[in-house]
Design a protein around this motif. Structure first.
Motif, PDB file in Angstrom:
ATOM      1  N   GLU A  29     -51.093   6.157 -19.663  1.00  0.00           N
ATOM      2  CA  GLU A  29     -52.259   5.458 -20.201  1.00  0.00           C
ATOM      3  C   GLU A  29     -52.983   4.712 -19.073  1.00  0.00           C
ATOM      4  O   GLU A  29     -52.411   3.845 -18.418  1.00  0.00           O
ATOM      5  CB  GLU A  29     -51.833   4.486 -21.301  1.00  0.00           C
ATOM      6  CG  GLU A  29     -51.170   5.196 -22.474  1.00  0.00           C
ATOM      7  CD  GLU A  29     -50.684   4.234 -23.540  1.00  0.00           C
ATOM      8  OE1 GLU A  29     -51.239   3.124 -23.636  1.00  0.00           O
ATOM      9  OE2 GLU A  29     -49.749   4.593 -24.277  1.00  0.00           O
ATOM     10  N   PRO A  30     -54.275   5.030 -18.864  1.00  0.00           N
ATOM     11  CA  PRO A  30     -54.984   4.434 -17.732  1.00  0.00           C
ATOM     12  C   PRO A  30     -55.132   2.923 -17.811  1.00  0.00           C
ATOM     13  O   PRO A  30     -55.187   2.251 -16.784  1.00  0.00           O
ATOM     14  CB  PRO A  30     -56.367   5.101 -17.781  1.00  0.00           C
ATOM     15  CG  PRO A  30     -56.420   5.939 -18.986  1.00  0.00           C
ATOM     16  CD  PRO A  30     -55.060   6.015 -19.573  1.00  0.00           C
ATOM     17  N   GLN A  31     -55.187   2.345 -19.039  1.00  0.00           N
ATOM     18  CA  GLN A  31     -55.344   0.888 -19.140  1.00  0.00           C
ATOM     19  C   GLN A  31     -54.206   0.148 -18.451  1.00  0.00           C
ATOM     20  O   GLN A  31     -54.405  -0.904 -17.838  1.00  0.00           O
ATOM     21  CB  GLN A  31     -55.417   0.458 -20.617  1.00  0.00           C
ATOM     22  CG  GLN A  31     -56.647   0.955 -21.351  1.00  0.00           C
ATOM     23  CD  GLN A  31     -56.394   2.271 -22.040  1.00  0.00           C
ATOM     24  OE1 GLN A  31     -55.522   3.042 -21.625  1.00  0.00           O
ATOM     25  NE2 GLN A  31     -57.138   2.548 -23.086  1.00  0.00           N
ATOM     26  N   TRP A  32     -52.991   0.692 -18.576  1.00  0.00           N
ATOM     27  CA  TRP A  32     -51.835   0.045 -17.960  1.00  0.00           C
ATOM     28  C   TRP A  32     -51.884   0.175 -16.442  1.00  0.00           C
ATOM     29  O   TRP A  32     -51.648  -0.779 -15.709  1.00  0.00           O
ATOM     30  CB  TRP A  32     -50.550   0.656 -18.507  1.00  0.00           C
ATOM     31  CG  TRP A  32     -50.259   0.257 -19.914  1.00  0.00           C
ATOM     32  CD1 TRP A  32     -50.882   0.702 -21.050  1.00  0.00           C
ATOM     33  CD2 TRP A  32     -49.287  -0.701 -20.353  1.00  0.00           C
ATOM     34  NE1 TRP A  32     -50.362   0.088 -22.163  1.00  0.00           N
ATOM     35  CE2 TRP A  32     -49.372  -0.767 -21.763  1.00  0.00           C
ATOM     36  CE3 TRP A  32     -48.349  -1.477 -19.682  1.00  0.00           C
ATOM     37  CZ2 TRP A  32     -48.555  -1.609 -22.514  1.00  0.00           C
ATOM     38  CZ3 TRP A  32     -47.519  -2.307 -20.425  1.00  0.00           C
ATOM     39  CH2 TRP A  32     -47.627  -2.371 -21.824  1.00  0.00           C
ATOM     40  N   LYS A  33     -52.221   1.359 -15.952  1.00  0.00           N
ATOM     41  CA  LYS A  33     -52.261   1.571 -14.505  1.00  0.00           C
ATOM     42  C   LYS A  33     -53.407   0.805 -13.858  1.00  0.00           C
ATOM     43  O   LYS A  33     -53.299   0.352 -12.720  1.00  0.00           O
ATOM     44  CB  LYS A  33     -52.398   3.071 -14.213  1.00  0.00           C
ATOM     45  CG  LYS A  33     -51.178   3.898 -14.616  1.00  0.00           C
ATOM     46  CD  LYS A  33     -51.311   5.335 -14.162  1.00  0.00           C
ATOM     47  CE  LYS A  33     -52.423   6.058 -14.914  1.00  0.00           C
ATOM     48  NZ  LYS A  33     -52.492   7.496 -14.555  1.00  0.00           N
ATOM     49  N   CYS A  34     -54.500   0.663 -14.591  1.00  0.00           N
ATOM     50  CA  CYS A  34     -55.664  -0.006 -14.016  1.00  0.00           C
ATOM     51  C   CYS A  34     -55.358  -1.453 -13.656  1.00  0.00           C
ATOM     52  O   CYS A  34     -55.753  -1.928 -12.582  1.00  0.00           O
ATOM     53  CB  CYS A  34     -56.831   0.054 -14.999  1.00  0.00           C
ATOM     54  SG  CYS A  34     -58.274  -0.851 -14.438  1.00  0.00           S
ATOM     55  N   LEU A  35     -54.665  -2.167 -14.543  1.00  0.00           N
ATOM     56  CA  LEU A  35     -54.351  -3.564 -14.251  1.00  0.00           C
ATOM     57  C   LEU A  35     -53.500  -3.669 -12.988  1.00  0.00           C
ATOM     58  O   LEU A  35     -53.722  -4.551 -12.147  1.00  0.00           O
ATOM     59  CB  LEU A  35     -53.625  -4.202 -15.436  1.00  0.00           C
ATOM     60  CG  LEU A  35     -53.224  -5.673 -15.252  1.00  0.00           C
ATOM     61  CD1 LEU A  35     -54.447  -6.540 -14.981  1.00  0.00           C
ATOM     62  CD2 LEU A  35     -52.476  -6.181 -16.484  1.00  0.00           C
ATOM     63  N   ILE A  36     -52.557  -2.755 -12.825  1.00  0.00           N
ATOM     64  CA  ILE A  36     -51.724  -2.747 -11.628  1.00  0.00           C
ATOM     65  C   ILE A  36     -52.575  -2.492 -10.382  1.00  0.00           C
ATOM     66  O   ILE A  36     -52.429  -3.171  -9.361  1.00  0.00           O
ATOM     67  CB  ILE A  36     -50.623  -1.679 -11.745  1.00  0.00           C
ATOM     68  CG1 ILE A  36     -49.745  -1.945 -12.970  1.00  0.00           C
ATOM     69  CG2 ILE A  36     -49.770  -1.642 -10.475  1.00  0.00           C
ATOM     70  CD1 ILE A  36     -49.149  -3.314 -13.013  1.00  0.00           C
ATOM     71  N   ASN A  37     -53.488  -1.527 -10.473  1.00  0.00           N
ATOM     72  CA  ASN A  37     -54.344  -1.221  -9.323  1.00  0.00           C
ATOM     73  C   ASN A  37     -55.232  -2.407  -8.961  1.00  0.00           C
ATOM     74  O   ASN A  37     -55.424  -2.728  -7.780  1.00  0.00           O
ATOM     75  CB  ASN A  37     -55.205   0.003  -9.627  1.00  0.00           C
ATOM     76  CG  ASN A  37     -54.391   1.271  -9.769  1.00  0.00           C
ATOM     77  OD1 ASN A  37     -53.283   1.359  -9.269  1.00  0.00           O
ATOM     78  ND2 ASN A  37     -54.935   2.257 -10.471  1.00  0.00           N
ATOM     79  N   ARG A  38     -55.795  -3.052  -9.968  1.00  0.00           N
ATOM     80  CA  ARG A  38     -56.669  -4.208  -9.720  1.00  0.00           C
ATOM     81  C   ARG A  38     -55.886  -5.336  -9.048  1.00  0.00           C
ATOM     82  O   ARG A  38     -56.383  -5.980  -8.117  1.00  0.00           O
ATOM     83  CB  ARG A  38     -57.273  -4.688 -11.042  1.00  0.00           C
ATOM     84  CG  ARG A  38     -58.286  -3.738 -11.659  1.00  0.00           C
ATOM     85  CD  ARG A  38     -58.561  -4.123 -13.104  1.00  0.00           C
ATOM     86  NE  ARG A  38     -59.213  -5.426 -13.209  1.00  0.00           N
ATOM     87  CZ  ARG A  38     -59.116  -6.204 -14.289  1.00  0.00           C
ATOM     88  NH1 ARG A  38     -58.393  -5.828 -15.326  1.00  0.00           N
ATOM     89  NH2 ARG A  38     -59.750  -7.351 -14.320  1.00  0.00           N
ATOM     90  N   LEU A  39     -54.686  -5.579  -9.519  1.00  0.00           N
ATOM     91  CA  LEU A  39     -53.884  -6.659  -8.940  1.00  0.00           C
ATOM     92  C   LEU A  39     -53.449  -6.325  -7.510  1.00  0.00           C
ATOM     93  O   LEU A  39     -53.387  -7.216  -6.657  1.00  0.00           O
ATOM     94  CB  LEU A  39     -52.668  -6.933  -9.827  1.00  0.00           C
ATOM     95  CG  LEU A  39     -52.969  -7.737 -11.089  1.00  0.00           C
ATOM     96  CD1 LEU A  39     -51.801  -7.687 -12.073  1.00  0.00           C
ATOM     97  CD2 LEU A  39     -53.296  -9.191 -10.740  1.00  0.00           C
ATOM     98  N   HIS A  40     -53.153  -5.059  -7.248  1.00  0.00           N
ATOM     99  CA  HIS A  40     -52.814  -4.669  -5.872  1.00  0.00           C
ATOM    100  C   HIS A  40     -53.976  -4.951  -4.924  1.00  0.00           C
ATOM    101  O   HIS A  40     -53.767  -5.324  -3.758  1.00  0.00           O
ATOM    102  CB  HIS A  40     -52.463  -3.180  -5.815  1.00  0.00           C
ATOM    103  CG  HIS A  40     -51.007  -2.890  -5.987  1.00  0.00           C
ATOM    104  ND1 HIS A  40     -50.441  -2.607  -7.210  1.00  0.00           N
ATOM    105  CD2 HIS A  40     -49.989  -2.860  -5.094  1.00  0.00           C
ATOM    106  CE1 HIS A  40     -49.146  -2.400  -7.062  1.00  0.00           C
ATOM    107  NE2 HIS A  40     -48.843  -2.553  -5.789  1.00  0.00           N
TER     108      HIS A  40
END
Length: 292
Positions: free
Chosen positions: A205-216
């Motif tokens: 699910e992209p919503q979950w991965k997106c938050l991780i990418n933004r925080l990185h």
């Protein structure tokens, strides 16, 4: 004598800032997509990375002039259908799509839709728990509902776009939140471990991965914690908040699961000592402070 426009010394209003952010966001997303990713020939040497504006317009089925105006942040009307088409061309994930819709002043984002879909009685329950701070979050730490005591303790969530009303995001990006969390290091370690454990069921699910990418992108401290691969289960615990007006608050952090299928939980902060019990009713006199 040539006529020159005077530079205004007044601060830019919210609409102007939003349009500028929209312009910057669209350009940055366009420049990260290669022609090959969308089935176009490379077309020789390019002056700028990524797709050209006319290519985005063609693939999205909109006029090049209209798309250029949109990316320039001009005051034009944007339909949900067009934003969806642009989202697909630019390969936006869930949070990026939500951010685009927010900046364009368009329809509800995914998170906002989830928020508006909560039963009315949920808010009644949260309000009834006053003076105890209380909120409802999903598995990604998005804050979907809250009472007035919660914002008096935590900060002015209502002033943020929906995709920033996330306690994991705020813990790493808001100095206000970081300063308030006395045990910030342990608390963020626990939150990251719980997020990684919960994400195991949502890897596609992209919503979950997106938050991780933004925080990185914005927090080396988050990246360091994420690389540990720690996993933790949700748990009730003691939390300490240093409130700028009320001082130290020691509260019991207790979760109540609301639904068997969706990971929605109500979180209630109850006093852990007599001093905090006396202070929590005073939250009613506090104006929620800006989080940024």
């Amino acid at each position: 004598m040539p006529v020159t426009a005077e530079r205004s010394t007044a601060p830019a209003d919210a609409t102007t800032l939003r349009r500028q952010e929209l312009s910057d966001f669209l350009r940055s997303r366009r420049e990260r997509i290669s022609p090959e990713q969308v089935g176009l020939p490379e077309g020789g040497r390019r002056r700028t990375p990524g797709l050209r504006r006319e290519e985005v317009a063609q693939l999205a089925g909109v006029g090049i002039t209209w798309y250029t105006w949109l990316e320039q942040g001009r005051d034009i009307n944007v339909s949900e259908q067009v934003l969806e088409a642009i989202s697909r061309v630019l390969m936006l994930d869930g949070h990026e799509r939500s951010h685009l819709f927010t900046l364009a002043g368009a329809a509800l984002s995914d998170i906002e839709t989830e928020t508006s879909g909560l039963p009315d009685q949920i808010q009644l329950v949260l309000d009834g728990l006053t003076p105890y701070p209380a909120s409802v979050t999903n598995g990604r730490y998005d804050v979907l509902a809250y009472n007035s005591s919660y914002t008096a303790l935590y900060g002015d969530l209502a002033a943020l776009p929906f995709d920033q009303r996330n306690t994991l995001w705020l813990a790493f990006t808001s100095k206000v939140v970081r300063d308030a969390l006395v045990d910030w290091d342990e608390g963020t370690r626990r939150m990251v471990g719980q997020y990684r454990a919960a994400m195991a069921e949502h890897l596609g699910e992209p919503q979950w991965k997106c938050l991780i990418n933004r925080l990185h992108e914005v927090s080396p401290e988050f990246a360091e914690r994420w690389q540990r691969h720690d996993v933790m289960a949700p748990e009730n615990c003691l939390k300490r908040y240093l409130h700028p007006e009320l001082g130290l608050l020691r509260v019991n952090f207790t979760s109540f699961w609301l639904t068997p299928r969706m990971p929605l939980r109500a979180i209630v902060y109850t006093p852990a000592d007599a001093e905090t019990a006396e202070k929590l009713p005073l939250l009613a006199t506090v104006t929620p402070r800006p989080l940024y």
